[in-house]
Design a protein around this motif. Sequence first.
Motif, PDB file in Angstrom:
ATOM      1  N   PRO A 109      -2.339   8.633  -7.224  1.00 51.61           N
ATOM      2  CA  PRO A 109      -2.554   9.361  -5.962  1.00 51.61           C
ATOM      3  C   PRO A 109      -1.630  10.555  -5.782  1.00 51.61           C
ATOM      4  O   PRO A 109      -2.040  11.589  -5.246  1.00 51.61           O
ATOM      5  CB  PRO A 109      -2.294   8.300  -4.894  1.00 51.61           C
ATOM      6  CG  PRO A 109      -1.395   7.295  -5.560  1.00 51.61           C
ATOM      7  CD  PRO A 109      -1.849   7.260  -6.985  1.00 51.61           C
ATOM      8  N   PHE A 165      -0.940  14.985   1.728  1.00 52.70           N
ATOM      9  CA  PHE A 165      -0.487  13.635   1.380  1.00 52.70           C
ATOM     10  C   PHE A 165      -1.051  12.612   2.372  1.00 52.70           C
ATOM     11  O   PHE A 165      -1.628  11.588   1.974  1.00 52.70           O
ATOM     12  CB  PHE A 165       1.042  13.592   1.395  1.00 52.70           C
ATOM     13  CG  PHE A 165       1.612  12.230   1.124  1.00 52.70           C
ATOM     14  CD1 PHE A 165       1.974  11.854  -0.166  1.00 52.70           C
ATOM     15  CD2 PHE A 165       1.794  11.312   2.150  1.00 52.70           C
ATOM     16  CE1 PHE A 165       2.490  10.587  -0.419  1.00 52.70           C
ATOM     17  CE2 PHE A 165       2.305  10.053   1.911  1.00 52.70           C
ATOM     18  CZ  PHE A 165       2.659   9.687   0.629  1.00 52.70           C
ATOM     19  N   VAL A 166      -0.878  12.866   3.660  1.00 51.71           N
ATOM     20  CA  VAL A 166      -1.303  11.922   4.700  1.00 51.71           C
ATOM     21  C   VAL A 166      -2.819  11.725   4.672  1.00 51.71           C
ATOM     22  O   VAL A 166      -3.320  10.596   4.782  1.00 51.71           O
ATOM     23  CB  VAL A 166      -0.848  12.414   6.094  1.00 51.71           C
ATOM     24  CG1 VAL A 166      -1.524  11.611   7.205  1.00 51.71           C
ATOM     25  CG2 VAL A 166       0.667  12.304   6.220  1.00 51.71           C
ATOM     26  N   TYR A 197      -5.063  12.156   2.201  1.00 46.88           N
ATOM     27  CA  TYR A 197      -5.494  11.360   1.052  1.00 46.88           C
ATOM     28  C   TYR A 197      -5.048   9.898   1.198  1.00 46.88           C
ATOM     29  O   TYR A 197      -5.779   8.974   0.822  1.00 46.88           O
ATOM     30  CB  TYR A 197      -4.941  11.938  -0.249  1.00 46.88           C
ATOM     31  CG  TYR A 197      -5.816  13.003  -0.878  1.00 46.88           C
ATOM     32  CD1 TYR A 197      -7.193  12.804  -1.014  1.00 46.88           C
ATOM     33  CD2 TYR A 197      -5.279  14.189  -1.357  1.00 46.88           C
ATOM     34  CE1 TYR A 197      -8.001  13.771  -1.613  1.00 46.88           C
ATOM     35  CE2 TYR A 197      -6.075  15.168  -1.957  1.00 46.88           C
ATOM     36  CZ  TYR A 197      -7.436  14.947  -2.074  1.00 46.88           C
ATOM     37  OH  TYR A 197      -8.236  15.906  -2.652  1.00 46.88           O
ATOM     38  N   SER A 198      -3.848   9.682   1.734  1.00 50.71           N
ATOM     39  CA  SER A 198      -3.346   8.323   1.909  1.00 50.71           C
ATOM     40  C   SER A 198      -4.218   7.544   2.887  1.00 50.71           C
ATOM     41  O   SER A 198      -4.580   6.385   2.637  1.00 50.71           O
ATOM     42  CB  SER A 198      -1.897   8.357   2.401  1.00 50.71           C
ATOM     43  OG  SER A 198      -1.377   7.044   2.517  1.00 50.71           O
ATOM     44  N   PHE A 232      -7.477   6.569   1.281  1.00 51.56           N
ATOM     45  CA  PHE A 232      -7.362   5.401   0.405  1.00 51.56           C
ATOM     46  C   PHE A 232      -7.399   4.106   1.214  1.00 51.56           C
ATOM     47  O   PHE A 232      -8.084   3.146   0.836  1.00 51.56           O
ATOM     48  CB  PHE A 232      -6.064   5.447  -0.395  1.00 51.56           C
ATOM     49  CG  PHE A 232      -5.764   4.151  -1.101  1.00 51.56           C
ATOM     50  CD1 PHE A 232      -6.397   3.830  -2.289  1.00 51.56           C
ATOM     51  CD2 PHE A 232      -4.874   3.231  -0.553  1.00 51.56           C
ATOM     52  CE1 PHE A 232      -6.148   2.621  -2.932  1.00 51.56           C
ATOM     53  CE2 PHE A 232      -4.614   2.024  -1.189  1.00 51.56           C
ATOM     54  CZ  PHE A 232      -5.258   1.722  -2.382  1.00 51.56           C
ATOM     55  N   HIS A 245       0.557   1.291  -3.106  1.00 51.41           N
ATOM     56  CA  HIS A 245      -0.070   2.605  -3.270  1.00 51.41           C
ATOM     57  C   HIS A 245       0.793   3.696  -2.648  1.00 51.41           C
ATOM     58  O   HIS A 245       0.966   4.784  -3.225  1.00 51.41           O
ATOM     59  CB  HIS A 245      -1.453   2.585  -2.622  1.00 51.41           C
ATOM     60  CG  HIS A 245      -2.221   3.852  -2.790  1.00 51.41           C
ATOM     61  ND1 HIS A 245      -2.117   4.908  -1.902  1.00 51.41           N
ATOM     62  CD2 HIS A 245      -3.112   4.243  -3.740  1.00 51.41           C
ATOM     63  CE1 HIS A 245      -2.909   5.893  -2.291  1.00 51.41           C
ATOM     64  NE2 HIS A 245      -3.520   5.518  -3.406  1.00 51.41           N
ATOM     65  N   MET A 246       1.332   3.425  -1.471  1.00 53.80           N
ATOM     66  CA  MET A 246       2.178   4.409  -0.790  1.00 53.80           C
ATOM     67  C   MET A 246       3.412   4.735  -1.623  1.00 53.80           C
ATOM     68  O   MET A 246       3.819   5.906  -1.736  1.00 53.80           O
ATOM     69  CB  MET A 246       2.583   3.860   0.582  1.00 53.80           C
ATOM     70  CG  MET A 246       3.167   4.884   1.535  1.00 53.80           C
ATOM     71  SD  MET A 246       3.502   4.138   3.147  1.00 53.80           S
ATOM     72  CE  MET A 246       1.826   3.838   3.735  1.00 53.80           C
ATOM     73  N   GLN A 300       2.331   6.881  -4.580  1.00 53.91           N
ATOM     74  CA  GLN A 300       1.958   8.217  -4.143  1.00 53.91           C
ATOM     75  C   GLN A 300       3.195   9.056  -3.807  1.00 53.91           C
ATOM     76  O   GLN A 300       3.260  10.240  -4.154  1.00 53.91           O
ATOM     77  CB  GLN A 300       1.029   8.135  -2.924  1.00 53.91           C
ATOM     78  CG  GLN A 300       0.423   9.480  -2.528  1.00 53.91           C
ATOM     79  CD  GLN A 300      -0.592   9.345  -1.407  1.00 53.91           C
ATOM     80  OE1 GLN A 300      -0.779   8.265  -0.835  1.00 53.91           O
ATOM     81  NE2 GLN A 300      -1.258  10.437  -1.071  1.00 53.91           N
ATOM     82  N   THR A 340       8.992   4.597   1.631  1.00 54.68           N
ATOM     83  CA  THR A 340       7.833   3.718   1.804  1.00 54.68           C
ATOM     84  C   THR A 340       8.032   2.793   2.991  1.00 54.68           C
ATOM     85  O   THR A 340       7.126   2.622   3.824  1.00 54.68           O
ATOM     86  CB  THR A 340       7.590   2.884   0.535  1.00 54.68           C
ATOM     87  OG1 THR A 340       7.321   3.754  -0.564  1.00 54.68           O
ATOM     88  CG2 THR A 340       6.411   1.936   0.726  1.00 54.68           C
TER      89      THR A 340
END
Length: 364
Positions: A89, A284-285, A287-288, A291, A319-320, A323, A339
């Motif tokens: 990611p 970033f936010v 796409y996060s 997901f 995932h975070m 990423q 995180t």
Amino acid sequence: MTGGIKDAGDVMTGAAVARAVEPAHGEHGGHAAACLNCSAVLTGPFCAACGQMAHLHRSLIGLWHDIAHGVFHFEGKVWRTLPLLAWRPGDLVREYIHGARARFVSPLALFLFSVFLMFATFESVGGPIRLDLDRATMTNGVKVHAPAMKADLAKEKARLAGLEADRGRIEKGTISTTDIDSSIASSRGDVQAMTAADAMMNGLSTDGLSTDGLSLPDSINVHTGVAGFDEKIKAALKNPKLLMYKLQSSAYKFAWALIPLSLPFMWLIFAGRRNYKLYDHAIFVTYSLSFVMVLLVAMAVIASLGAPTGWALWLVPVHMFRQLRQAYRLGWFGALWRTATLLIVAFISLSLFAVALVALGLLG
């Protein structure tokens, strides 16, 4: 059947909306010699002067081609984007920020599509987590077992109806109704609690939150200090199903608000890194969040097949972490504490969003 058509329509609408904001770079086809919009000479699949596509249709078959092209070409980009979103990611974020955009679905387009897909899936198959706990696993002896919940709820509603009928007969005589009033109040509380439990076990179904069979008293007291707001709350308590529909509608419309809600916190945890701008954090936010919604969709589908899904929530912090490490080139410790901070930020942002949705639902 109608619900399935509606859900499919929601997904198609999501794809169409996403397509509307998705750049068309990298798409090719035959074209005329001059632009039909501004008459400029065409040298490629798009007009260099006004941006209109060079290849146009004027037939019913062409109309369906445009719909299919809009939806399925977007889908083609999805299958190039999702593997990176799932496994690399941070690399996806970096590539998009640094200009590699023709190959991937843009963050906003993927976010919009994910929102529509998530709500359509929840309406169709239920929520991502189902509870099915046996009495033996409960230390307080309370039975919470999904298959039996509806039957128990129906029995309790029938008991409540019987008590209310008995009260009507007692009221005509000289016997005090104090004892039966207490039983009625207790039964109403049980019905409300079981209704909420049944709704949660079935993915927060709005049908499970209806008040059929219940007669909430007109004298219910709500005191917030604002008379008009008190009336709105009382109306919502009497018709929670309508409130849930309002919340769902607001969630569709305002899901994008999660992005600006998160940006100030992202800026704070990277305040010492001036090479990263708010734009980078927004990518970033977005796409996060996409997901997380795709993960919830997958969990809902798996849960509908009867498999456990709660374990999949651990994929969110994993995932975070990945990423953050990949997108911001962080070490283990830097990614780890960020995180943990972002998980707290996510909780705060979701709480603010939920409060705003409830307020909109009550005032709407």
